[in-house]
Write a protein that holds these residues in place. Structure first.
Motif, PDB file in Angstrom:
ATOM      1  N   ARG A   1      93.730  49.597  50.994  1.00  0.00           N
ATOM      2  CA  ARG A   1      94.018  48.314  51.649  1.00  0.00           C
ATOM      3  C   ARG A   1      95.167  47.588  50.958  1.00  0.00           C
ATOM      4  O   ARG A   1      96.018  46.986  51.618  1.00  0.00           O
ATOM      5  CB  ARG A   1      92.772  47.415  51.628  1.00  0.00           C
ATOM      6  CG  ARG A   1      91.621  47.940  52.458  1.00  0.00           C
ATOM      7  CD  ARG A   1      90.453  46.968  52.407  1.00  0.00           C
ATOM      8  NE  ARG A   1      89.296  47.480  53.127  1.00  0.00           N
ATOM      9  CZ  ARG A   1      88.143  46.826  53.232  1.00  0.00           C
ATOM     10  NH1 ARG A   1      88.012  45.622  52.675  1.00  0.00           N
ATOM     11  NH2 ARG A   1      87.131  47.357  53.901  1.00  0.00           N
ATOM     12  N   ASP A   2      95.160  47.595  49.647  1.00  0.00           N
ATOM     13  CA  ASP A   2      96.186  46.897  48.870  1.00  0.00           C
ATOM     14  C   ASP A   2      96.339  47.595  47.524  1.00  0.00           C
ATOM     15  O   ASP A   2      95.524  47.401  46.622  1.00  0.00           O
ATOM     16  CB  ASP A   2      95.791  45.431  48.659  1.00  0.00           C
ATOM     17  CG  ASP A   2      96.866  44.651  47.910  1.00  0.00           C
ATOM     18  OD1 ASP A   2      97.873  45.265  47.501  1.00  0.00           O
ATOM     19  OD2 ASP A   2      96.709  43.431  47.737  1.00  0.00           O
TER      20      ASP A   2
ATOM     21  N   LEU B   1      89.624  50.127  48.306  1.00  0.00           N
ATOM     22  CA  LEU B   1      90.412  48.901  48.108  1.00  0.00           C
ATOM     23  C   LEU B   1      91.872  49.225  47.856  1.00  0.00           C
ATOM     24  O   LEU B   1      92.773  48.491  48.289  1.00  0.00           O
ATOM     25  CB  LEU B   1      89.836  48.089  46.947  1.00  0.00           C
ATOM     26  CG  LEU B   1      88.430  47.515  47.164  1.00  0.00           C
ATOM     27  CD1 LEU B   1      87.930  46.834  45.896  1.00  0.00           C
ATOM     28  CD2 LEU B   1      88.420  46.522  48.335  1.00  0.00           C
TER      29      LEU B   1
ATOM     30  N   LEU C   1      83.389  45.562  50.313  1.00  0.00           N
ATOM     31  CA  LEU C   1      84.333  46.023  51.339  1.00  0.00           C
ATOM     32  C   LEU C   1      84.308  45.104  52.556  1.00  0.00           C
ATOM     33  O   LEU C   1      85.337  44.890  53.205  1.00  0.00           O
ATOM     34  CB  LEU C   1      83.997  47.457  51.748  1.00  0.00           C
ATOM     35  CG  LEU C   1      84.298  48.527  50.697  1.00  0.00           C
ATOM     36  CD1 LEU C   1      83.756  49.880  51.152  1.00  0.00           C
ATOM     37  CD2 LEU C   1      85.792  48.616  50.434  1.00  0.00           C
ATOM     38  N   ASP C   2      83.142  44.557  52.867  1.00  0.00           N
ATOM     39  CA  ASP C   2      83.038  43.640  53.994  1.00  0.00           C
ATOM     40  C   ASP C   2      83.720  42.302  53.695  1.00  0.00           C
ATOM     41  O   ASP C   2      84.211  41.623  54.600  1.00  0.00           O
ATOM     42  CB  ASP C   2      81.572  43.386  54.353  1.00  0.00           C
ATOM     43  CG  ASP C   2      80.899  44.620  54.946  1.00  0.00           C
ATOM     44  OD1 ASP C   2      81.635  45.531  55.406  1.00  0.00           O
ATOM     45  OD2 ASP C   2      79.656  44.686  54.927  1.00  0.00           O
ATOM     46  N   LEU C   3      83.761  41.932  52.429  1.00  0.00           N
ATOM     47  CA  LEU C   3      84.284  40.616  52.039  1.00  0.00           C
ATOM     48  C   LEU C   3      85.784  40.615  51.782  1.00  0.00           C
ATOM     49  O   LEU C   3      86.496  39.685  52.182  1.00  0.00           O
ATOM     50  CB  LEU C   3      83.552  40.134  50.773  1.00  0.00           C
ATOM     51  CG  LEU C   3      84.088  38.834  50.131  1.00  0.00           C
ATOM     52  CD1 LEU C   3      83.776  37.634  51.037  1.00  0.00           C
ATOM     53  CD2 LEU C   3      83.487  38.635  48.744  1.00  0.00           C
ATOM     54  N   LEU C   4      86.288  41.659  51.123  1.00  0.00           N
ATOM     55  CA  LEU C   4      87.644  41.627  50.571  1.00  0.00           C
ATOM     56  C   LEU C   4      88.696  42.024  51.601  1.00  0.00           C
ATOM     57  O   LEU C   4      88.521  42.980  52.353  1.00  0.00           O
ATOM     58  CB  LEU C   4      87.736  42.551  49.363  1.00  0.00           C
ATOM     59  CG  LEU C   4      86.881  42.118  48.157  1.00  0.00           C
ATOM     60  CD1 LEU C   4      86.814  43.234  47.138  1.00  0.00           C
ATOM     61  CD2 LEU C   4      87.441  40.847  47.533  1.00  0.00           C
ATOM     62  N   THR C   5      89.801  41.283  51.597  1.00  0.00           N
ATOM     63  CA  THR C   5      90.958  41.585  52.447  1.00  0.00           C
ATOM     64  C   THR C   5      92.180  41.807  51.565  1.00  0.00           C
ATOM     65  O   THR C   5      92.158  41.544  50.357  1.00  0.00           O
ATOM     66  CB  THR C   5      91.226  40.437  53.429  1.00  0.00           C
ATOM     67  OG1 THR C   5      91.485  39.234  52.680  1.00  0.00           O
ATOM     68  CG2 THR C   5      90.040  40.217  54.351  1.00  0.00           C
ATOM     69  N   ALA C   6      93.268  42.268  52.178  1.00  0.00           N
ATOM     70  CA  ALA C   6      94.468  42.612  51.413  1.00  0.00           C
ATOM     71  C   ALA C   6      95.104  41.401  50.754  1.00  0.00           C
ATOM     72  O   ALA C   6      95.859  41.554  49.783  1.00  0.00           O
ATOM     73  CB  ALA C   6      95.485  43.313  52.312  1.00  0.00           C
ATOM     74  N   ASP C   7      94.833  40.192  51.264  1.00  0.00           N
ATOM     75  CA  ASP C   7      95.445  39.003  50.674  1.00  0.00           C
ATOM     76  C   ASP C   7      94.500  38.289  49.700  1.00  0.00           C
ATOM     77  O   ASP C   7      94.748  37.138  49.323  1.00  0.00           O
ATOM     78  CB  ASP C   7      95.891  38.029  51.765  1.00  0.00           C
ATOM     79  CG  ASP C   7      94.722  37.555  52.639  1.00  0.00           C
ATOM     80  OD1 ASP C   7      93.608  38.080  52.477  1.00  0.00           O
ATOM     81  OD2 ASP C   7      94.958  36.667  53.477  1.00  0.00           O
ATOM     82  N   PHE C   8      93.432  38.967  49.266  1.00  0.00           N
ATOM     83  CA  PHE C   8      92.524  38.376  48.287  1.00  0.00           C
ATOM     84  C   PHE C   8      93.302  38.014  47.034  1.00  0.00           C
ATOM     85  O   PHE C   8      94.034  38.830  46.472  1.00  0.00           O
ATOM     86  CB  PHE C   8      91.399  39.364  47.958  1.00  0.00           C
ATOM     87  CG  PHE C   8      90.466  38.890  46.872  1.00  0.00           C
ATOM     88  CD1 PHE C   8      89.731  37.727  47.026  1.00  0.00           C
ATOM     89  CD2 PHE C   8      90.330  39.618  45.699  1.00  0.00           C
ATOM     90  CE1 PHE C   8      88.875  37.296  46.025  1.00  0.00           C
ATOM     91  CE2 PHE C   8      89.475  39.195  44.695  1.00  0.00           C
ATOM     92  CZ  PHE C   8      88.746  38.032  44.862  1.00  0.00           C
TER      93      PHE C   8
END
Length: 466
Positions: free
Chosen positions: A84-85, A81, A52-59
């Motif tokens: 988020r996306d 997740l 959760l700390d690493l992943l963003t919506a544009d992964f």
């Protein structure tokens, strides 16, 4: 983010990113090794919090997670997740007792689940499919963003430096309210740029965008079309007609193929540009007009040899600001991105799913020189959407096929080459006679005589719905 241009026309494979989450160090290491040996870029994490700390919506990749983990479990990670996306593929690794929960998670949007124990090829197949889906999702997002940046229905699409500069220039000029001359080969998108100048300006709220193709109107009617007429101005003029120039009042007048305008009208147009007033046929009235004029030409009007009969003073009056549109061969890195956009649009138009792009189509996109520019690429995308790609590639050869020339005389070879060029032009312009005649530079009667001599069916090059 990986662009559609990269995905359709790759020079080297883009990294396939996978985040693998498992609290068991041995399983984490073994599965990471399996994925890395398959050419994937793997980030192995021991718990859901790290993910959760690493992943963003544009992964740009996918997530594989075990369900049973201390603290935040795999299902909770998936739901976080998903918020988020919703389009991020999450693959759940389950024990036998967790299959029911995994099926429910799939109903909620999880991509897939893999029950333990599983062979390596099962993991690889699921991850590869998920990566393909993720790539398509991100491509579609980028296309939508580009369309929004360009103005919804105005696809000034391109990531190359020349297109980025063009978009900035058009936005800058939109409200400057100066006349603009657009230069570019056939099919480069001159009307698209003219429309963008209008849509991005304050004039869009006042009046219409009025387009006139100076090369398509017969000389006998173009004066009336442009300037309008009063009843009785000439034989057959029974009613008043407002000309295109007056109709564009408060808006934008787009004069396409301005180099084709008859000489006698060029003087009258020069008067309109200088005085911003128009006199319809059959009256001495002078009517003021408030309009922006955008003209387009496929020749270099600054070159006397290309300008021909076009008046030099009219050229200098139009040449307040000149935009040059590059041919597609000068921005080849945009081909894949444009093709993705046109393919999606064509599939929607024909109410069909977007098809997979074959290796043959990818190779053709890289190798073809696109003499018909963006228009030709859009038509090719429509053929791909309809499953006619092979016919389109065959019909759009840019070089003559010398197969079977052995033993043929020079006149026979020239005949075959001529037939190839005619088929090439017909394929490029989807059987449109006027555009094909313009590209070939031959009279209409000569064109039809050659069709008959070579046994070419023009209608076969038209697409359904045209």
């Amino acid at each position: 983010m990986m662009s559609p241009a990269t995905s359709l026309m790759p020079d080297s494979p883009a990294p396939q990113r996978v985040v693998f989450v498992d609290d068991d160090p041995a399983l984490r290491e073994a599965n990471s090794q399996t994925l890395e040996l398959a050419g994937m870029d793997v980030t192995a994490l021991p718990n859901a919090r790290a993910a959760l700390d690493l992943l963003t919506a544009d992964f740009s990749g996918v997530v594989v997670t075990d369900v049973r983990m201390p603290g935040i479990d795999g299902l909770q990670l998936f739901r976080a997740l998903h918020e988020r996306d919703p389009d991020l593929p999450v693959i759940l690794v389950t024990g036998h007792g967790d299959i029911g929960m995994a099926v429910e998670a799939m109903r909620q949007g999880a991509y897939d689940f893999i029950p333990k124990p599983y062979p390596a090829d099962r993991l690889l197949a699921t991850v590869r499919n998920a990566l393909d889906k993720r790539r398509l999702v991100l491509e579609n997002r980028q296309l939508k963003q580009l369309a929004n940046d360009a103005g919804a229905s105005l696809p000034l699409i391109g990531d190359t430096a020349v297109m980025q500069r063009l978009r900035r220039t058009v936005r800058h000029l939109a409200d400057a309210d100066v006349d603009v001359l657009i230069e570019g080969e056939t099919g480069t998108g001159k009307e698209v740029v003219a429309t963008a100048l209008h849509q991005w300006s304050s004039r869009r709220r006042e009046h219409a965008f009025v387009a006139v193709n100076c090369g398509a109107l017969p000389e006998a009617v173009i004066e009336s079309e442009l300037f309008g007429h009063e009843p009785g101005a000439f034989t057959g003029a029974q009613r008043k007609r407002v000309g295109r120039i007056e109709h564009a009042n408060k808006g934008t007048l787009f004069l396409d193929e301005i180099e084709s305008m008859p000489v006698m009208l060029q003087v009258k147009l020069l008067r309109v540009l200088e005085a911003r007033e128009v006199s319809p046929l059959g009256t001495n009235d002078v009517r003021p007009v408030d309009l922006r004029v955008v003209a387009a030409t496929k020749v270099d009007l600054s070159d006397p040899a290309q300008r021909g009969d076009f008046r030099e003073d009219l050229f200098h009056r139009l040449n307040v600001v000149t935009l040059r549109l590059p041919p597609l061969r000068e921005r080849r890195d945009d081909v894949g991105l444009l093709f993705s956009y046109f393919l999606s649009r064509a599939a929607a138009r024909f109410k069909m799913p977007v098809p997979d792009v074959s290796d043959g189509v990818r190779a053709y996109l890289r190798a073809h020189r696109w003499p018909g520019n963006v228009r030709e690429l859009a038509h090719f995308a429509e053929r791909v959407a309809l499953g006619l790609a092979e016919e389109g590639m065959e019909g759009s050869r840019t070089r003559p096929d010398h197969t079977g020339d052995a033993g043929a005389t020079l006149p026979q070879r020239m005949e075959r080459y001529e037939a190839t060029l005619i088929r090439d032009a017909l394929a490029t312009y989807r059987g449109d006679v006027r555009a094909t005649l313009q590209a070939l530079g031959i009279p209409r009667k000569t064109f039809y005589d050659k069709l008959q001599r070579h046994g070419i069916d023009r209608a076969a090059f038209e697409l359904p719905g045209d």
